[in-house]
Scaffold this motif. Structure first.
Motif, PDB file in Angstrom:
ATOM      1  N   THR A  13      22.824   8.639   4.746  1.00 22.73           N
ATOM      2  CA  THR A  13      21.562   8.110   4.226  1.00 22.73           C
ATOM      3  C   THR A  13      21.540   6.590   4.274  1.00 22.73           C
ATOM      4  O   THR A  13      20.544   5.970   4.660  1.00 22.73           O
ATOM      5  CB  THR A  13      21.365   8.584   2.768  1.00 22.73           C
ATOM      6  OG1 THR A  13      21.461  10.002   2.736  1.00 22.73           O
ATOM      7  CG2 THR A  13      20.026   8.149   2.230  1.00 22.73           C
TER       8      THR A  13
ATOM      9  N   HIS B 251      21.854  18.707  -8.111  1.00 22.39           N
ATOM     10  CA  HIS B 251      21.667  17.315  -7.715  1.00 22.39           C
ATOM     11  C   HIS B 251      20.182  17.009  -7.689  1.00 22.39           C
ATOM     12  O   HIS B 251      19.390  17.796  -7.173  1.00 22.39           O
ATOM     13  CB  HIS B 251      22.281  17.070  -6.338  1.00 22.39           C
ATOM     14  CG  HIS B 251      23.707  17.517  -6.246  1.00 22.39           C
ATOM     15  ND1 HIS B 251      24.732  16.826  -6.836  1.00 22.39           N
ATOM     16  CD2 HIS B 251      24.258  18.618  -5.688  1.00 22.39           C
ATOM     17  CE1 HIS B 251      25.868  17.479  -6.621  1.00 22.39           C
ATOM     18  NE2 HIS B 251      25.612  18.573  -5.932  1.00 22.39           N
ATOM     19  N   SER B 252      19.830  15.857  -8.223  1.00 23.37           N
ATOM     20  CA  SER B 252      18.407  15.505  -8.299  1.00 23.37           C
ATOM     21  C   SER B 252      17.876  15.183  -6.911  1.00 23.37           C
ATOM     22  O   SER B 252      18.632  15.041  -5.949  1.00 23.37           O
ATOM     23  CB  SER B 252      18.222  14.307  -9.227  1.00 23.37           C
ATOM     24  OG  SER B 252      18.749  13.151  -8.626  1.00 23.37           O
ATOM     25  N   GLY B 253      16.588  15.027  -6.812  1.00 22.64           N
ATOM     26  CA  GLY B 253      15.967  14.767  -5.511  1.00 22.64           C
ATOM     27  C   GLY B 253      15.925  13.305  -5.137  1.00 22.64           C
ATOM     28  O   GLY B 253      15.280  12.935  -4.169  1.00 22.64           O
ATOM     29  N   HIS B 254      16.593  12.446  -5.889  1.00 27.34           N
ATOM     30  CA  HIS B 254      16.606  11.025  -5.549  1.00 27.34           C
ATOM     31  C   HIS B 254      17.325  10.791  -4.224  1.00 27.34           C
ATOM     32  O   HIS B 254      18.121  11.612  -3.769  1.00 27.34           O
ATOM     33  CB  HIS B 254      17.325  10.227  -6.641  1.00 27.34           C
ATOM     34  CG  HIS B 254      16.629  10.248  -7.970  1.00 27.34           C
ATOM     35  ND1 HIS B 254      17.005  11.095  -8.984  1.00 27.34           N
ATOM     36  CD2 HIS B 254      15.579   9.540  -8.441  1.00 27.34           C
ATOM     37  CE1 HIS B 254      16.222  10.896 -10.039  1.00 27.34           C
ATOM     38  NE2 HIS B 254      15.343   9.961  -9.729  1.00 27.34           N
ATOM     39  N   GLN B 255      17.066   9.630  -3.650  1.00 20.92           N
ATOM     40  CA  GLN B 255      17.759   9.273  -2.404  1.00 20.92           C
ATOM     41  C   GLN B 255      19.272   9.280  -2.628  1.00 20.92           C
ATOM     42  O   GLN B 255      20.036   9.788  -1.809  1.00 20.92           O
ATOM     43  CB  GLN B 255      17.286   7.881  -1.958  1.00 20.92           C
ATOM     44  CG  GLN B 255      17.816   7.471  -0.607  1.00 20.92           C
ATOM     45  CD  GLN B 255      17.360   6.077  -0.235  1.00 20.92           C
ATOM     46  OE1 GLN B 255      17.134   5.235  -1.110  1.00 20.92           O
ATOM     47  NE2 GLN B 255      17.229   5.823   1.053  1.00 20.92           N
ATOM     48  N   PHE B 256      19.688   8.734  -3.740  1.00 21.50           N
ATOM     49  CA  PHE B 256      21.096   8.810  -4.144  1.00 21.50           C
ATOM     50  C   PHE B 256      21.100   9.547  -5.486  1.00 21.50           C
ATOM     51  O   PHE B 256      20.787   8.978  -6.528  1.00 21.50           O
ATOM     52  CB  PHE B 256      21.702   7.412  -4.253  1.00 21.50           C
ATOM     53  CG  PHE B 256      21.642   6.682  -2.948  1.00 21.50           C
ATOM     54  CD1 PHE B 256      22.486   7.033  -1.901  1.00 21.50           C
ATOM     55  CD2 PHE B 256      20.706   5.685  -2.749  1.00 21.50           C
ATOM     56  CE1 PHE B 256      22.398   6.386  -0.682  1.00 21.50           C
ATOM     57  CE2 PHE B 256      20.617   5.037  -1.541  1.00 21.50           C
ATOM     58  CZ  PHE B 256      21.461   5.385  -0.495  1.00 21.50           C
TER      59      PHE B 256
ATOM     60  N   ILE C 197      21.392  11.981  -8.915  1.00 22.84           N
ATOM     61  CA  ILE C 197      22.165  12.178 -10.136  1.00 22.84           C
ATOM     62  C   ILE C 197      22.703  13.598 -10.067  1.00 22.84           C
ATOM     63  O   ILE C 197      21.939  14.534  -9.816  1.00 22.84           O
ATOM     64  CB  ILE C 197      21.267  12.042 -11.375  1.00 22.84           C
ATOM     65  CG1 ILE C 197      20.596  10.685 -11.411  1.00 22.84           C
ATOM     66  CG2 ILE C 197      22.069  12.280 -12.646  1.00 22.84           C
ATOM     67  CD1 ILE C 197      19.483  10.592 -12.442  1.00 22.84           C
TER      68      ILE C 197
ATOM     69  N   GLN D 299      24.055   6.416  -8.240  1.00 11.71           N
ATOM     70  CA  GLN D 299      23.541   5.045  -8.162  1.00 11.71           C
ATOM     71  C   GLN D 299      23.684   4.370  -9.520  1.00 11.71           C
ATOM     72  O   GLN D 299      23.094   4.802 -10.502  1.00 11.71           O
ATOM     73  CB  GLN D 299      22.078   5.076  -7.725  1.00 11.71           C
ATOM     74  CG  GLN D 299      21.443   3.711  -7.624  1.00 11.71           C
ATOM     75  CD  GLN D 299      20.100   3.765  -6.918  1.00 11.71           C
ATOM     76  OE1 GLN D 299      20.027   4.070  -5.735  1.00 11.71           O
ATOM     77  NE2 GLN D 299      19.039   3.475  -7.638  1.00 11.71           N
TER      78      GLN D 299
END
Lengths: 229, 473
Positions: A57, A91-96, A98, A143
């Motif tokens: 990513t 895992h969350s949908g953030h780019q990096f 949680i 992050q």
């Protein structure tokens, strides 16, 4: 200064952390010195989210100077999504993302940690349930900066109790910032942090292990938090 | 396949770990539009409708009547039709009606391997705000804490009693043994079980019938009802008292009352709620060596029109006017008939009224519900043919841990007296006499024969209040 016309797509990888007996010059947790510079990003790898995905990513979408801290103790581990029995990783949908170790029973408290502390936290979760009847869930943000606090808050509010564990020193550290932001958003939370002793890292390995947060101290902190003391 | 949308159930209460897929309205593989009613599921509290989350081709993961973990998806909507072989890969090899969850969704990680998740490409704002979406996928490994294991051994309880729970703690075992703990109203000290006779000896053996029989599994609703009643029986020493009330037609009188329009249940609820403040031991529950006096009066009203018993609860009944209770009870009845009662409307009761007057029952002995100390039974009015004089029976089953026969008798006689006032309105009622009535209870000065009751003009609520309502009774 350049009205957003200039970007510095730079990735800086650096090892950090103790438990290898390398002494004060090679065992520091340096991330707190580099946190909070606007326009930058700080990531901490952990062993529950594939580092290859992180770098894939980053290389594809890099848009700012990014520091990636890699805990040395994880170099020998194989990343896997194996969770403590009775739990599961999400895992969350953030780019990096949680990472969230969740169980479907109501949890007594939440433990938030980073990178190299995660294996210790997982061991503590196991012991807390088996020996002390305490159900703890775990959040491990990849992050560190910018902090995804709005995403963390509702998960912490489920139990209303949070322990933040970091390997570095406590003074002006990551745990302090997380707890300060959480408490500003919800003063009703019960908060506690755990960090290394305020001294340099000893070369003698048994002493080093005493200085750094470990499973026993995490368990102790959780019991204190759970009992409301 | 990447655009699959799994169908997860809305969790309507915290007690159910599994629900029953009662009926599928759409065949597997059929094309559905978003918002189409596709299934009905049964929880212990209600039957819920399930709608298609998006348009596409629907494939089921479970057969009808299967018990499904609440965290599992019951099916998937795909953008196009797929072959049987593709489905087998998607749902695994487990039989479709097994009590097993679907494999983890694509976004969830799988144990022992690298996470299969691919991070989304959208970058959150600089502040990285927003709530993350953590897709829940499957039932988890079941584990027992050390203390829980010790309790299981000590009380010879099988682990099957905890099916559907992942992490089982000592508190879960104690809840099974003694019922869920409740915050005490008057005493905040932690309540520990002390009485061995309250302890369930564990799963009993099943007798084999001596005549041929067909075994029919009980519905979730019936099992939930049984659980509540058994807990009530286990925790109480039930005793019953009845009083006979002479009447010239209470129902008829109430039909003439503009506030209640014949709603006997509302009147009894209204009057009983006020009396429970006078008799707090009937609005309580027993714990070994102590009683929990509830600070709120939440009256449950048992409803059963043949589709299953439900107790809808009017919270804070003692603080509501007769008109408010009448309206709320009507709303609850409509909810019951439409199978739309919400869990909040069926939980939290502290006292129950069971009204079998509509079925012509003269008298009966109702069972005390879980975590309650009394239940009122309302019998039907009985008239001899051609006679204006009749009678009906009020029965109170109460927990002798908490109260005595005398208390129960006083409560019933007070209630009887109050109900008689409603008849007197009809008997003595001229227009003028009915002018000044209490806005809470609907009675006028003429309804109180002893003359000690007076009316006071009130601003909030607007109108007049009788001194009884003013005093809180």
């Amino acid at each position: 200064m350049y009205a957003g016309q200039v970007t510095v797509p730079m990735i800086l990888r650096t090892p950090m952390g103790g438990k290898r007996g390398y002494g004060p010059t090679h065992s520091q947790s340096l991330e707190k010195h580099l946190l909070g510079v606007p326009g930058t990003r700080v990531l901490a790898l952990n062993n529950r989210y594939d580092p290859a995905l992180v770098y894939q990513t980053l290389i594809r979408d890099i848009d700012r100077p990014t520091l990636v801290i890699e805990n040395k103790t994880l170099y020998g581990d194989k990343a896997s999504a194996e969770a403590v029995e009775g739990y599961e990783w999400f895992h969350s949908g953030h780019q990096f993302p949680i990472s969230y170790m969740h169980t479907d029973r109501p949890a007594d408290l939440m433990i938030l940690c980073l990178g190299g502390m995660l294996p210790e936290v997982e061991k503590a979760v196991e012991k807390l349930f088996m020996e002390f009847d305490i159900v703890a869930e775990v959040l491990c943000p990849l992050q560190m900066y910018p902090l995804q606090i709005e995403a963390i808050l509702p998960l912490v509010q489920q139990s209303g109790k949070v322990l933040v564990v970091e390997e570095g020193h406590g003074f002006c550290g990551f745990a302090s910032e997380v707890l300060a932001e959480l408490f500003e958003l919800d003063p009703g939370l019960q908060i506690r942090r755990l960090y290394s002793a305020p001294q340099h890292i000893p070369s003698c390995k048994p002493l080093e292990l005493e200085v750094l947060p470990n499973m026993s101290r995490i368990v102790e902190a959780c019991i204190t938090l759970e009992s409301g003391r | 396949m990447n655009e699959e949308t799994r169908i997860f159930l809305e969790r309507d209460n915290v007690n159910d770990e599994v629900v029953i897929l009662v009926q599928r309205f759409v065949n597997s593989g059929a094309m559905v539009e978003a918002g189409t009613l596709i299934a009905e599921v049964e929880t212990s509290k209600a039957n819920l409708d399930v709608y298609a989350p998006r348009s596409g081709y629907l494939y089921w993961a479970f057969e009808e009547r299967a018990e499904i973990p609440v965290s599992a998806s019951i099916g998937v909507v795909l953008p196009g039709p797929v072959s049987e072989s593709s489905l087998a890969g998607m749902f695994g090899d487990a039989p479709a009606d097994a009590i097993a969850p679907l494999p983890a969704p694509i976004a969830a990680s799988t144990g022992g391997e690298l996470p299969t998740i691919r991070p989304s490409n959208h970058e959150p704002a600089e502040s990285n705000s927003g709530t993350p979406e953590f897709p829940f996928s499957k039932a988890l490994v079941q584990r027992f804490s050390r203390t829980a294991q010790e309790l299981l051994r000590k009380h010879n309880i099988g682990v099957d009693r905890f099916s559907g729970l992942s992490l089982v703690r000592a508190s879960d075992v104690l809840n099974l043994l003694h019922g869920p703990s409740i915050e005490p109203a008057a005493n905040t000290q932690e309540i520990q079980p002390k009485n061995e006779r309250d302890i369930d000896a564990g799963p009993g053996f099943r007798r084999i019938p001596t005549v041929p029989a067909k075994e029919v599994p009980l519905s979730r609703r019936k099992r939930s009802e049984i659980q509540s009643l058994e807990a009530g029986v286990r925790n109480t020493v039930p005793s019953a008292v009845s009083v006979t009330c002479l009447t010239h037609g209470l129902r008829t009188a109430l039909e003439a009352n503009p506030i209640v329009a014949g709603n006997l249940g509302a009147v009894v609820t209204f009057e009983a709620a006020r009396l429970l403040r006078k008799y707090p031991t009937l609005n309580a529950t027993y714990r070994p060596d102590s009683m929990l006096l509830y600070k709120r009066v939440n009256i449950g009203y048992a409803m059963d029109d043949g589709r299953g018993l439900k107790v809808s609860v009017i919270h804070d009944s003692d603080l509501k006017s007769l008109a408010e209770i009448t309206a709320e009870l009507r709303e609850l009845t409509i909810g019951y008939l439409g199978d739309k009662l919400m869990p909040a409307q069926t939980t939290g009761g502290t006292f129950t009224i069971s009204d079998l007057s509509g079925l012509g029952v003269a008298s009966f002995q109702p069972l005390i519900s879980e975590d309650q100390g009394a239940i009122l039974g309302l019998g039907a009015e009985q008239f001899l043919p051609g006679s204006r004089d009749g009678l009906y029976t009020l029965s109170l089953t109460f927990d002798h841990h908490l109260a005595e026969g005398r208390t129960a008798a006083l409560f019933l006689n007070d209630l009887k007296e109050r109900l008689m006032h409603y008849e007197r309105v009809l008997e003595s009622g001229t227009e003028a006499e009915l002018d000044v009535v209490c806005v809470r209870c609907g009675r006028g000065v003429k309804d109180f024969p002893d003359g000690n009751v007076f009316m006071i003009q009130s601003v909030i609520p607007a109108g007049h209040l009788c001194s009884l309502c003013l005093a809180g009774f």
